[in-house]
Write an enzyme that holds these catalytic residues in place. Structure first.
Site, PDB file in Angstrom:
ATOM      1  N   ASP A 143       2.827 -70.397   6.813  1.00 26.71           N
ATOM      2  CA  ASP A 143       3.031 -71.677   7.502  1.00 26.71           C
ATOM      3  C   ASP A 143       3.042 -71.468   9.017  1.00 26.71           C
ATOM      4  O   ASP A 143       3.868 -70.717   9.532  1.00 26.71           O
ATOM      5  CB  ASP A 143       4.375 -72.293   7.078  1.00 26.71           C
ATOM      6  N   GLU A 182      14.792 -75.459  -5.507  1.00 27.82           N
ATOM      7  CA  GLU A 182      13.408 -75.849  -5.787  1.00 27.82           C
ATOM      8  C   GLU A 182      13.114 -75.842  -7.285  1.00 27.82           C
ATOM      9  O   GLU A 182      11.957 -75.725  -7.700  1.00 27.82           O
ATOM     10  CB  GLU A 182      12.442 -74.906  -5.062  1.00 27.82           C
ATOM     11  N   ARG A 202       0.985 -68.121   1.031  1.00 27.43           N
ATOM     12  CA  ARG A 202       0.635 -69.219   1.956  1.00 27.43           C
ATOM     13  C   ARG A 202       1.498 -69.059   3.204  1.00 27.43           C
ATOM     14  O   ARG A 202       2.721 -69.026   3.116  1.00 27.43           O
ATOM     15  CB  ARG A 202       0.915 -70.560   1.287  1.00 27.43           C
ATOM     16  N   GLU A 208       6.632 -68.633   8.651  1.00 29.04           N
ATOM     17  CA  GLU A 208       7.054 -67.859   7.474  1.00 29.04           C
ATOM     18  C   GLU A 208       5.844 -67.604   6.596  1.00 29.04           C
ATOM     19  O   GLU A 208       4.815 -68.269   6.712  1.00 29.04           O
ATOM     20  CB  GLU A 208       8.095 -68.654   6.667  1.00 29.04           C
ATOM     21  N   SER A 254      10.917 -75.103   0.782  1.00 24.64           N
ATOM     22  CA  SER A 254      10.631 -76.533   0.638  1.00 24.64           C
ATOM     23  C   SER A 254      11.310 -77.389   1.707  1.00 24.64           C
ATOM     24  O   SER A 254      11.613 -78.554   1.479  1.00 24.64           O
ATOM     25  CB  SER A 254      11.044 -77.044  -0.745  1.00 24.64           C
ATOM     26  N   ASN A 298       4.994 -67.467   2.459  1.00 27.20           N
ATOM     27  CA  ASN A 298       5.536 -67.824   1.140  1.00 27.20           C
ATOM     28  C   ASN A 298       4.853 -66.993   0.067  1.00 27.20           C
ATOM     29  O   ASN A 298       3.627 -67.046  -0.063  1.00 27.20           O
ATOM     30  CB  ASN A 298       5.268 -69.308   0.854  1.00 27.20           C
ATOM     31  N   TYR A 340       6.862 -83.661  -0.961  1.00 23.38           N
ATOM     32  CA  TYR A 340       6.778 -83.968  -2.400  1.00 23.38           C
ATOM     33  C   TYR A 340       6.729 -85.447  -2.760  1.00 23.38           C
ATOM     34  O   TYR A 340       6.454 -85.782  -3.899  1.00 23.38           O
ATOM     35  CB  TYR A 340       7.948 -83.311  -3.143  1.00 23.38           C
ATOM     36  N   GLY A 354       3.756 -73.306  -4.128  1.00 22.85           N
ATOM     37  CA  GLY A 354       3.650 -74.301  -5.202  1.00 22.85           C
ATOM     38  C   GLY A 354       2.271 -74.248  -5.864  1.00 22.85           C
ATOM     39  O   GLY A 354       1.259 -74.024  -5.201  1.00 22.85           O
TER      40      GLY A 354
END
Ligand SMILES: Nc1ncnc2c1ncn2[C@@H]1O[C@H](COP(=O)(O)OP(=O)(O)O)[C@@H](O)[C@H]1O
Ligand SMILES: [Mg+2]
Length: 304
Positions: free
Chosen positions: A253, A15, A251, A265, A147, A267, A211, A271
């Site tokens: 998910d 990443e 964050r 998960e 990612s 994070n 992305y 980002g």
């Protein structure tokens, strides 16, 4: 006096590109707001750079391996300068999808059923041994990537081929595929920031869908959930954040299927480009990019 912020971005993970972008955009925003900013790589010169620049705070803009998993955090602890986001142990646990799932399960947070894959396992029995615990389709993924890199949705016909692609990872999990909606929820400190739904045009929310703007993933905010379900997802995200002892912003998910939230998960280094999800959630709830960065800086610390 002007505050000095050292941003660490880049690194050696898959990443790297995303991290460089996070670093660049956070630097631009801090510069505009009167901070003295320096961007550096997490290389062998890092400690020398920290010692000569003498930042008030270090902004960790790294993602993935060596940046999000406790490694860099150990170095930052040793220089004793407050750094942003989660500390050593929390980062290590959150980055390890198996370890964090064990914690979720123990604390009644629903997460997809899974088994650990072993490369020594006979390929002949593979499908049978998976079917003892899980139903196809399944998702295979490394325990410590991000990612959506090297995440594959597999059926019986392609699982062996996809597992071969993952041969360089030490640990892989095989998870039951959860259909349904993709919703992510952000926490800052002990505050529930908000949630966003992603509707990818692609087969799932993969790297391209995340992305590449041409992949046309739809971002839906506010999320279309009942008040009760919205409170539920935010409470789950806060519970996971606290259980793992996270700091700053996280964050989580989720997949949402038949009225249930499955946590995939959490994070610890989400980002932070101006187009990333956490800044988008913050902006929707009235917190602009610099305010969000300041909240993260204010939560920076050592010793956790
Ligand atoms: N068990 C699952 N069921 C359905 N989709 C999944 C599952 N696991 C992963 N995915 C898809 O892959 C994406 C990336 O997986 P995730 O576990 O969040 O890893 P990463 O750290 O790469 O983001 C998810 O956002 C989701 O779209
Ligand atoms: Mg994810």
């Amino acid at each position: 006096m002007k505050k000095k912020i050292l941003i660490i971005s880049g690194g050696i993970s898959k990443e790297r590109a995303v991290s460089l972008e996070t670093g660049k955009q956070v630097a631009k925003e801090l510069n505009k707001n009167g901070y003295i900013v320096k961007i550096t790589e997490p290389d062998f010169k890092l400690v020398d750079v920290i010692k000569s620049f003498k930042p008030n705070t270090i902004f960790n803009a790294l993602h993935g391996q060596f940046g999000e998993d406790g490694y860099i955090q150990t170095i930052l602890e040793s220089v004793k300068i407050p750094y942003t986001h989660s500390g050593v142990i929390s980062s290590a646990i959150a980055m390890d999808k198996e370890l964090s799932k064990k914690i979720f399960i123990k604390n009644n947070i629903l997460t997809p059923k899974y088994i650990l894959y072993s490369f020594n396992q006979s390929k002949l029995n593979l499908i049978n041994s998976i079917e003892k615990k899980l139903k196809f389709p399944v998702v295979v993924k490394p325990i410590n990537e991000g990612s959506s890199v090297n995440v594959f949705i597999c059926d019986k016909s392609n699982i062996i081929k996809n597992l071969k692609i993952l041969k360089d990872y030490k640990r892989i999990i095989i998870e039951e595929f959860i259909p349904g909606r993709e919703i992510q929820a952000a926490i800052i400190g002990v505050k529930k920031l908000g949630a966003i739904e992603l509707k990818p045009k692609r087969k799932f929310y993969d790297y391209e869908a995340k992305y590449n703007s041409k992949a046309k993933t739809k971002h839906i905010i506010p999320v279309d959930l009942s008040k009760n379900d919205y409170n539920k997802i935010m409470s789950l995200a806060l519970k996971a954040h606290k259980l793992i002892g996270c700091r700053g912003v996280t964050r989580s998910d989720f997949k949402y299927f038949r009225g249930k939230f499955y946590l995939l998960e959490i994070n610890t280094q989400p980002g932070m480009t101006s187009l990333s999800l956490v800044p988008e959630i913050a902006a929707h709830y009235g917190i602009n990019f610099i305010q969000l960065i300041k909240m993260i800086l204010n939560d920076a610390s050592t010793k956790k």
